[in-house]
Motif scaffolding. Structure first.
Motif, PDB file in Angstrom:
ATOM      1  N   GLY A  20      -5.528  40.446 -34.621  1.00 21.83           N
ATOM      2  CA  GLY A  20      -6.406  40.786 -33.508  1.00 21.83           C
ATOM      3  C   GLY A  20      -6.406  39.729 -32.419  1.00 21.83           C
ATOM      4  O   GLY A  20      -7.127  39.846 -31.426  1.00 21.83           O
ATOM      5  N   THR A  21      -5.600  38.678 -32.606  1.00 20.11           N
ATOM      6  CA  THR A  21      -5.464  37.645 -31.568  1.00 20.11           C
ATOM      7  C   THR A  21      -4.011  37.143 -31.571  1.00 20.11           C
ATOM      8  O   THR A  21      -3.430  36.965 -32.647  1.00 20.11           O
ATOM      9  N   PRO A  22      -3.426  36.933 -30.386  1.00 21.60           N
ATOM     10  CA  PRO A  22      -2.023  36.514 -30.377  1.00 21.60           C
ATOM     11  C   PRO A  22      -1.807  35.055 -30.780  1.00 21.60           C
ATOM     12  O   PRO A  22      -0.709  34.672 -31.171  1.00 21.60           O
ATOM     13  N   TRP A  23      -2.867  34.231 -30.712  1.00 18.92           N
ATOM     14  CA  TRP A  23      -2.674  32.803 -30.992  1.00 18.92           C
ATOM     15  C   TRP A  23      -3.915  32.250 -31.682  1.00 18.92           C
ATOM     16  O   TRP A  23      -5.029  32.675 -31.372  1.00 18.92           O
ATOM     17  N   ASP A  24      -3.708  31.315 -32.609  1.00 21.06           N
ATOM     18  CA  ASP A  24      -4.843  30.654 -33.256  1.00 21.06           C
ATOM     19  C   ASP A  24      -4.673  29.150 -33.056  1.00 21.06           C
ATOM     20  O   ASP A  24      -3.744  28.544 -33.611  1.00 21.06           O
ATOM     21  N   TRP A  25      -5.554  28.567 -32.268  1.00 24.77           N
ATOM     22  CA  TRP A  25      -5.419  27.138 -31.928  1.00 24.77           C
ATOM     23  C   TRP A  25      -5.728  26.219 -33.106  1.00 24.77           C
ATOM     24  O   TRP A  25      -5.522  25.012 -33.015  1.00 24.77           O
ATOM     25  N   THR A  26      -6.254  26.783 -34.205  1.00 22.57           N
ATOM     26  CA  THR A  26      -6.570  25.927 -35.363  1.00 22.57           C
ATOM     27  C   THR A  26      -5.431  25.917 -36.384  1.00 22.57           C
ATOM     28  O   THR A  26      -5.480  25.153 -37.345  1.00 22.57           O
ATOM     29  N   ASP A  27      -4.423  26.783 -36.199  1.00 18.55           N
ATOM     30  CA  ASP A  27      -3.333  26.862 -37.175  1.00 18.55           C
ATOM     31  C   ASP A  27      -2.262  25.803 -36.862  1.00 18.55           C
ATOM     32  O   ASP A  27      -1.756  25.736 -35.737  1.00 18.55           O
ATOM     33  N   VAL A  28      -1.940  24.995 -37.869  1.00 18.45           N
ATOM     34  CA  VAL A  28      -1.024  23.865 -37.646  1.00 18.45           C
ATOM     35  C   VAL A  28       0.376  24.356 -37.288  1.00 18.45           C
ATOM     36  O   VAL A  28       0.986  23.877 -36.333  1.00 18.45           O
ATOM     37  N   ARG A  29       0.893  25.332 -38.051  1.00 16.10           N
ATOM     38  CA  ARG A  29       2.281  25.768 -37.788  1.00 16.10           C
ATOM     39  C   ARG A  29       2.424  26.353 -36.383  1.00 16.10           C
ATOM     40  O   ARG A  29       3.388  26.041 -35.684  1.00 16.10           O
TER      41      ARG A  29
ATOM     42  N   PHE B  93      13.642  12.022 -25.801  1.00 18.04           N
ATOM     43  CA  PHE B  93      12.711  13.125 -26.112  1.00 18.04           C
ATOM     44  C   PHE B  93      13.296  14.030 -27.201  1.00 18.04           C
ATOM     45  O   PHE B  93      12.584  14.463 -28.104  1.00 18.04           O
ATOM     46  N   GLY B  94      14.600  14.310 -27.098  1.00 17.00           N
ATOM     47  CA  GLY B  94      15.255  15.167 -28.095  1.00 17.00           C
ATOM     48  C   GLY B  94      15.259  14.527 -29.470  1.00 17.00           C
ATOM     49  O   GLY B  94      15.107  15.205 -30.495  1.00 17.00           O
ATOM     50  N   LEU B  95      15.416  13.199 -29.480  1.00 20.66           N
ATOM     51  CA  LEU B  95      15.489  12.467 -30.755  1.00 20.66           C
ATOM     52  C   LEU B  95      14.120  12.409 -31.440  1.00 20.66           C
ATOM     53  O   LEU B  95      13.975  12.802 -32.601  1.00 20.66           O
ATOM     54  N   TYR B  96      13.116  11.962 -30.691  1.00 13.93           N
ATOM     55  CA  TYR B  96      11.795  11.781 -31.315  1.00 13.93           C
ATOM     56  C   TYR B  96      11.033  13.102 -31.476  1.00 13.93           C
ATOM     57  O   TYR B  96      10.217  13.246 -32.382  1.00 13.93           O
ATOM     58  N   GLY B  97      11.348  14.063 -30.604  1.00 15.78           N
ATOM     59  CA  GLY B  97      10.682  15.368 -30.711  1.00 15.78           C
ATOM     60  C   GLY B  97      11.057  16.102 -31.985  1.00 15.78           C
ATOM     61  O   GLY B  97      10.312  16.969 -32.456  1.00 15.78           O
ATOM     62  N   PHE B  98      12.199  15.730 -32.574  1.00 19.11           N
ATOM     63  CA  PHE B  98      12.676  16.421 -33.776  1.00 19.11           C
ATOM     64  C   PHE B  98      11.699  16.274 -34.946  1.00 19.11           C
ATOM     65  O   PHE B  98      11.716  17.076 -35.879  1.00 19.11           O
ATOM     66  N   VAL B  99      10.828  15.257 -34.879  1.00 23.19           N
ATOM     67  CA  VAL B  99       9.853  15.048 -35.959  1.00 23.19           C
ATOM     68  C   VAL B  99       8.972  16.304 -36.153  1.00 23.19           C
ATOM     69  O   VAL B  99       8.452  16.551 -37.247  1.00 23.19           O
ATOM     70  N   LEU B 100       8.852  17.112 -35.082  1.00 26.89           N
ATOM     71  CA  LEU B 100       8.043  18.339 -35.173  1.00 26.89           C
ATOM     72  C   LEU B 100       8.704  19.397 -36.061  1.00 26.89           C
ATOM     73  O   LEU B 100       8.018  20.292 -36.560  1.00 26.89           O
ATOM     74  N   VAL B 101      10.041  19.303 -36.260  1.00 32.18           N
ATOM     75  CA  VAL B 101      10.739  20.322 -37.063  1.00 32.18           C
ATOM     76  C   VAL B 101      10.317  20.268 -38.538  1.00 32.18           C
ATOM     77  O   VAL B 101       9.832  21.271 -39.068  1.00 32.18           O
ATOM     78  N   PRO B 102      10.457  19.105 -39.225  1.00 32.72           N
ATOM     79  CA  PRO B 102       9.977  19.075 -40.618  1.00 32.72           C
ATOM     80  C   PRO B 102       8.470  19.306 -40.729  1.00 32.72           C
ATOM     81  O   PRO B 102       8.006  19.916 -41.690  1.00 32.72           O
ATOM     82  N   LEU B 103       7.738  18.860 -39.705  1.00 31.17           N
ATOM     83  CA  LEU B 103       6.278  19.072 -39.715  1.00 31.17           C
ATOM     84  C   LEU B 103       5.956  20.568 -39.668  1.00 31.17           C
ATOM     85  O   LEU B 103       5.087  21.055 -40.406  1.00 31.17           O
ATOM     86  N   THR B 104       6.691  21.294 -38.820  1.00 27.84           N
ATOM     87  CA  THR B 104       6.497  22.753 -38.731  1.00 27.84           C
ATOM     88  C   THR B 104       6.902  23.424 -40.041  1.00 27.84           C
ATOM     89  O   THR B 104       6.223  24.334 -40.520  1.00 27.84           O
ATOM     90  N   TYR B 105       8.000  22.950 -40.634  1.00 25.79           N
ATOM     91  CA  TYR B 105       8.504  23.553 -41.874  1.00 25.79           C
ATOM     92  C   TYR B 105       7.492  23.425 -43.015  1.00 25.79           C
ATOM     93  O   TYR B 105       7.241  24.375 -43.742  1.00 25.79           O
TER      94      TYR B 105
ATOM     95  N   ALA C 209       4.277  22.808 -42.700  1.00 29.05           N
ATOM     96  CA  ALA C 209       2.889  23.086 -42.302  1.00 29.05           C
ATOM     97  C   ALA C 209       2.207  24.131 -43.178  1.00 29.05           C
ATOM     98  O   ALA C 209       1.082  23.919 -43.643  1.00 29.05           O
ATOM     99  N   THR C 210       2.905  25.272 -43.413  1.00 27.58           N
ATOM    100  CA  THR C 210       2.227  26.325 -44.185  1.00 27.58           C
ATOM    101  C   THR C 210       2.238  26.029 -45.687  1.00 27.58           C
ATOM    102  O   THR C 210       1.544  26.691 -46.449  1.00 27.58           O
ATOM    103  N   ARG C 211       3.066  25.058 -46.105  1.00 27.78           N
ATOM    104  CA  ARG C 211       3.045  24.673 -47.520  1.00 27.78           C
ATOM    105  C   ARG C 211       1.852  23.756 -47.796  1.00 27.78           C
ATOM    106  O   ARG C 211       1.359  23.698 -48.915  1.00 27.78           O
TER     107      ARG C 211
ATOM    108  N   GLY D  54       2.115  31.965 -45.761  1.00 29.72           N
ATOM    109  CA  GLY D  54       2.947  30.969 -46.438  1.00 29.72           C
ATOM    110  C   GLY D  54       4.366  31.494 -46.605  1.00 29.72           C
ATOM    111  O   GLY D  54       4.665  32.638 -46.242  1.00 29.72           O
ATOM    112  N   PRO D  55       5.277  30.672 -47.154  1.00 21.84           N
ATOM    113  CA  PRO D  55       6.677  31.106 -47.300  1.00 21.84           C
ATOM    114  C   PRO D  55       6.823  32.279 -48.275  1.00 21.84           C
ATOM    115  O   PRO D  55       6.110  32.336 -49.282  1.00 21.84           O
TER     116      PRO D  55
END
Lengths: 231, 59
Positions: free
Chosen positions: A106-115, A149-161, A163-165, A173-174
């Motif tokens: 019922g909402t396109p985005w949830d600002w409290t969800d980490v992933r 930016f490309g190098l340090y921004g990559f830290v968000l990839v494992p964090l996103t992966y 997140a739902t675990r 979840g997965p």
């Protein structure tokens, strides 16, 4: 361009076929478990697009590191290709997720969800790198800035992966690659796998085409400088 | 079936977006190749124009 074109065409044919399989062949989910069972079928696009985005951000990371540490022109071209592919697949993932979220939650985005938020930040990073780089003259300082930016921004990839675990808030979840073998039906898994392979082929084709485009731009700049000297 | 209709529109919209993105990449590549061919022909004709003058002014 020919080999990139063939790979691009194969990827495009693959994602079109996966769209048809998702709409017409994949089995329905339980209407008790989902608010909007039809919208669930966007999962066959959303998950492979996110997978392709991770490949693109991986290429951005390798290209950025290769430029910063080796000063390799090929790695710079990989940085450019990875950022453009990351932007496109990131937007596809966010857009399909918003469509699904609007129907299911019922909402396109949830600002409290980490992933949702880490992936959103990753896409914003790609927007910044692509637009920022295109607005600046090409040079070592510009390349160093955006490669960082490309190098340090990559830290968000494992964090996103993960997140739902770690924090399951709103995003599910997965359903594959879990210890219990996953909760997905065999036919659904087949369509998902086919779609993931198609998106991988498409994004590799796009990165090949983009790397060649950057090479052509660099050659054109050299040729233009030579012409300016001669004429 | 209404939900499936919206879903088909969403899927189709994304396919169109990917097609446009692919088209822009291919088109940019074609334009760059055309510009390179034009510059190469300018360079080649400039080189043939310069060569006789060099001979004429040579001692």
């Amino acid at each position: 361009m020919k080999s990139a074109g063939v790979v691009l065409f194969a990827g495009f044919a693959g994602i079109t076929t996966s769209m048809l399989l998702a709409l017409l062949w994949a089995p329905s989910v339980s209407i008790d478990a989902f608010e909007s069972p039809a919208a669930q079928r966007i999962f066959y696009w959303h998950v492979p697009a996110a997978w392709a985005a991770f490949i693109a951000f991986g290429a951005l990371f390798i290209g950025s590191a290769g430029w910063l540490f080796k000063r390799s022109e090929r790695m710079w071209r990989l940085h450019v290709a990875g950022s453009e592919a990351g932007l496109a697949t990131g937007l596809m993932t966010v857009w399909s997720g918003c469509v699904w979220g609007a129907a299911e939650w019922g909402t396109p985005w949830d600002w409290t969800d980490v992933r949702l938020n880490t992936f959103g930040l990753l896409t914003l990073l790609a927007i910044y790198v692509v637009l920022g780089r295109n607005s600046q003259p090409d040079g070592v300082e510009t390349r160093d800035t955006f490669a960082a930016f490309g190098l340090y921004g990559f830290v968000l990839v494992p964090l996103t992966y993960i997140a739902t675990r770690i924090w399951t808030i709103r995003h599910p979840g997965p359903v594959v690659g879990t210890d219990d073998g996953g909760s997905i039906n065999g036919d659904m898994g087949l369509v998902l796998l086919f779609s993931a392979v198609s998106f991988t082929v498409l994004i590799v084709g796009h990165m090949m085409a983009s790397m060649r485009l950057t090479l052509l731009e660099q050659k054109l700049q050299r040729l233009q400088a030579k012409t300016d000297r001669v004429v | 079936m209404e939900g499936m209709g919206y879903l088909a529109v969403a899927y189709f919209g994304m396919l169109v977006a990917i097609s446009l993105w692919t088209y822009t990449v291919v088109r940019r590549s074609q334009r760059l190749e055309e510009r390179m061919a034009a510059l190469e022909s300018v360079n080649a004709s400039a080189a043939t124009d310069v060569a006789p003058n060099d001979e004429a002014t040579a001692p």
